[in-house]
Write an enzyme that holds these catalytic residues in place. Structure first.
Site, PDB file in Angstrom:
ATOM      1  N   GLU A   1      -5.933 -10.933  -1.193  1.00  0.00           N
ATOM      2  CA  GLU A   1      -6.774 -10.738   0.006  1.00  0.00           C
ATOM      3  C   GLU A   1      -8.255 -10.702  -0.361  1.00  0.00           C
ATOM      4  O   GLU A   1      -9.022  -9.878   0.147  1.00  0.00           O
ATOM      5  CB  GLU A   1      -6.387  -9.433   0.713  1.00  0.00           C
TER       6      GLU A   1
ATOM      7  N   GLU B   1       0.796  -1.244   0.000  1.00  0.00           N
ATOM      8  CA  GLU B   1       0.000   0.000   0.000  1.00  0.00           C
ATOM      9  C   GLU B   1       0.826   1.290   0.000  1.00  0.00           C
ATOM     10  O   GLU B   1       0.527   2.225   0.733  1.00  0.00           O
ATOM     11  CB  GLU B   1      -0.956  -0.004   1.210  1.00  0.00           C
TER      12      GLU B   1
HETATM   13  C1  XIL Z   1      -6.091  -6.579   8.492  1.00  0.00           C
HETATM   14  C2  XIL Z   1      -6.364  -7.760   9.421  1.00  0.00           C
HETATM   15  O1  XIL Z   1      -7.269  -8.623   8.785  1.00  0.00           O
HETATM   16  C3  XIL Z   1      -6.930  -7.279  10.732  1.00  0.00           C
HETATM   17  O2  XIL Z   1      -7.040  -8.348  11.665  1.00  0.00           O
HETATM   18  C4  XIL Z   1      -6.049  -6.175  11.334  1.00  0.00           C
HETATM   19  O3  XIL Z   1      -6.673  -5.647  12.480  1.00  0.00           O
HETATM   20  C5  XIL Z   1      -5.813  -5.075  10.318  1.00  0.00           C
HETATM   21  O4  XIL Z   1      -5.276  -5.616   9.128  1.00  0.00           O
HETATM   22  N1  XIL Z   1      -4.940  -4.836   3.827  1.00  0.00           N
HETATM   23  C6  XIL Z   1      -3.905  -5.641   4.245  1.00  0.00           C
HETATM   24  C7  XIL Z   1      -4.110  -6.556   5.405  1.00  0.00           C
HETATM   25  O5  XIL Z   1      -2.857  -5.676   3.594  1.00  0.00           O
HETATM   26  O6  XIL Z   1      -2.920  -6.758   6.133  1.00  0.00           O
HETATM   27  C8  XIL Z   1      -5.182  -6.066   6.327  1.00  0.00           C
HETATM   28  O7  XIL Z   1      -5.406  -7.045   7.342  1.00  0.00           O
HETATM   29  C9  XIL Z   1      -6.445  -5.777   5.546  1.00  0.00           C
HETATM   30  C10 XIL Z   1      -6.196  -4.705   4.516  1.00  0.00           C
END
Ligand code: XIL
Length: 330
Positions: free
Chosen positions: A240, A133
């Site tokens: 994701e 990101e």
């Molecule tokens: C999220 C997790 O799922 C949560 O448990 C945590 O509180 C915050 O992060 N983008 C990403 C992930 O790259 O690492 C994130 O994961 C969701 C958004």
């Protein structure tokens, strides 16, 4: 009860099918995990703040345990994530009195952290989201304003990829981002990756987070994105994936899961997987951000305490219409 066929086996000729897990869900969701997935990502356990909460203190227990589980079941492990603006402790950037540290100090921290973590899992974690990101969402700036950028400067990305490559020359190194199908952001991400490649930076892949919604992004924007990223000459992974039943913040705060929503969601998943199959030559892995609807980060994002149902299995771990829709694309 008759068991549903395995997702990962169904797509074995096309790409790996993964899930984000944590120390709890590998136990509570073990049956689904082992049956349907052949790759895992640590939901939080490999982030900076989890692995190195203090300057001289590393904590590898949870991450090690997840890698053990993966190996026990023959699953691959994606490493997530080395450098991110979130879930990174304050000490990385600020001294005791709160002043920003120097470029040299923060760069040393970046290199030490990456070296320590990537070396530890060399040969066991086959790819890393090296930087997560980094691209800004709106406006003209290419890079997001973050403390990595502010302290080190634009070359923090280059340094991160080089350090990861040094520590494990075999690992596949990814840039990973969200809103990856938005036309403007997509153009910026492409610009960044092209620039890194032209400077000889060891970057092998683009990770599309794919936190999608019932109505967005449009399927043609998804297709254009797969196309544009593939044209960069890097491997693609969907890292994701989940499909929220809300349209981000704007929706009324609460919904119930209805038969009609289940079907709409199934059609979205169907369309997405139809595309993934068409791009299977460049897509190596499709990872869901969770396993079943009883345990999803979207219950607390972007609205805290708002129940969501974004995955393929319901709160009782039964396959949803989306599961069968996807299986038809295998
Ligand atoms: C999220 C997790 O799922 C949560 O448990 C945590 O509180 C915050 O992060 N983008 C990403 C992930 O790259 O690492 C994130 O994961 C969701 C958004």
């Amino acid at each position: 009860m008759e068991e549903e066929p395995s997702l990962a086996k169904a797509f074995a000729q096309s790409f790996r099918v993964g899930a984000a897990v944590n120390g709890e869900t590998v136990v509570t969701h073990e049956t689904l995990l082992v049956r349907h997935f052949n790759s895992i990502t640590a939901e939080n356990a490999m982030k900076f703040a989890s692995l190195q909460p203090l300057p001289d203190h590393y904590r590898f227990e949870e991450a090690d345990a997840l890698v053990d589980v993966a190996e026990e079941h023959g699953m691959a492990v994606r490493g997530h994530t080395l450098i991110w603006h979130n879930q990174t402790p304050e000490w990385v950037f600020r001294d005791q009195s709160g002043r920003l540290k120097s470029r040299r100090e923060v760069l040393t921290t970046l290199k030490d952290h990456i070296n320590r973590v990537v070396s530890r899992y060399r040969g066991r974690v086959y790819c890393w989201d090296v930087v997560n990101e980094a691209v800004s969402d709106g406006g003209d700036d290419l890079l997001r304003k973050s403390l990595w950028l502010e302290t080190i400067g634009e070359d923090y990305l280059i340094e991160a990829f080089l350090a990861a490559h040094d520590a494990d020359p075999q690992a596949q190194l990814f840039y990973n981002d969200y809103n990856e199908c938005d036309p403007q952001k997509r153009a910026k991400i492409c610009r960044l990756i092209r620039r890194l490649k032209s400077e000889g930076v060891p970057i092998h892949g683009m990770g599309l987070q794919a936190h999608w919604h019932l109505n967005s992004p449009g399927i043609d924007d998804i297709e254009r994105s797969l196309n544009d990223y593939a044209e960069l000459g890097v491997r693609l992974q969907i890292t994701e994936l989940d499909i929220s039943v809300y349209n981000h913040r704007e929706d009324p705060p609460y919904r119930q899961m209805t038969p009609s929503l289940l079907l709409q969601q199934a059609e979205r998943y169907r369309a997405a997987f139809r595309l993934f199959k068409r791009y299977a030559e460049v897509i190596d892995s499709v990872t869901f951000w969770g396993i079943a609807d009883d345990r999803t980060w979207l219950d607390n994002f972007p609205v805290r305490g708002r129940k969501d149902w974004p995955l393929l299995f319901d709160t009782d771990h039964r396959p949803k219409p989306a599961f069968y829709a996807i299986m038809e694309q295998a």
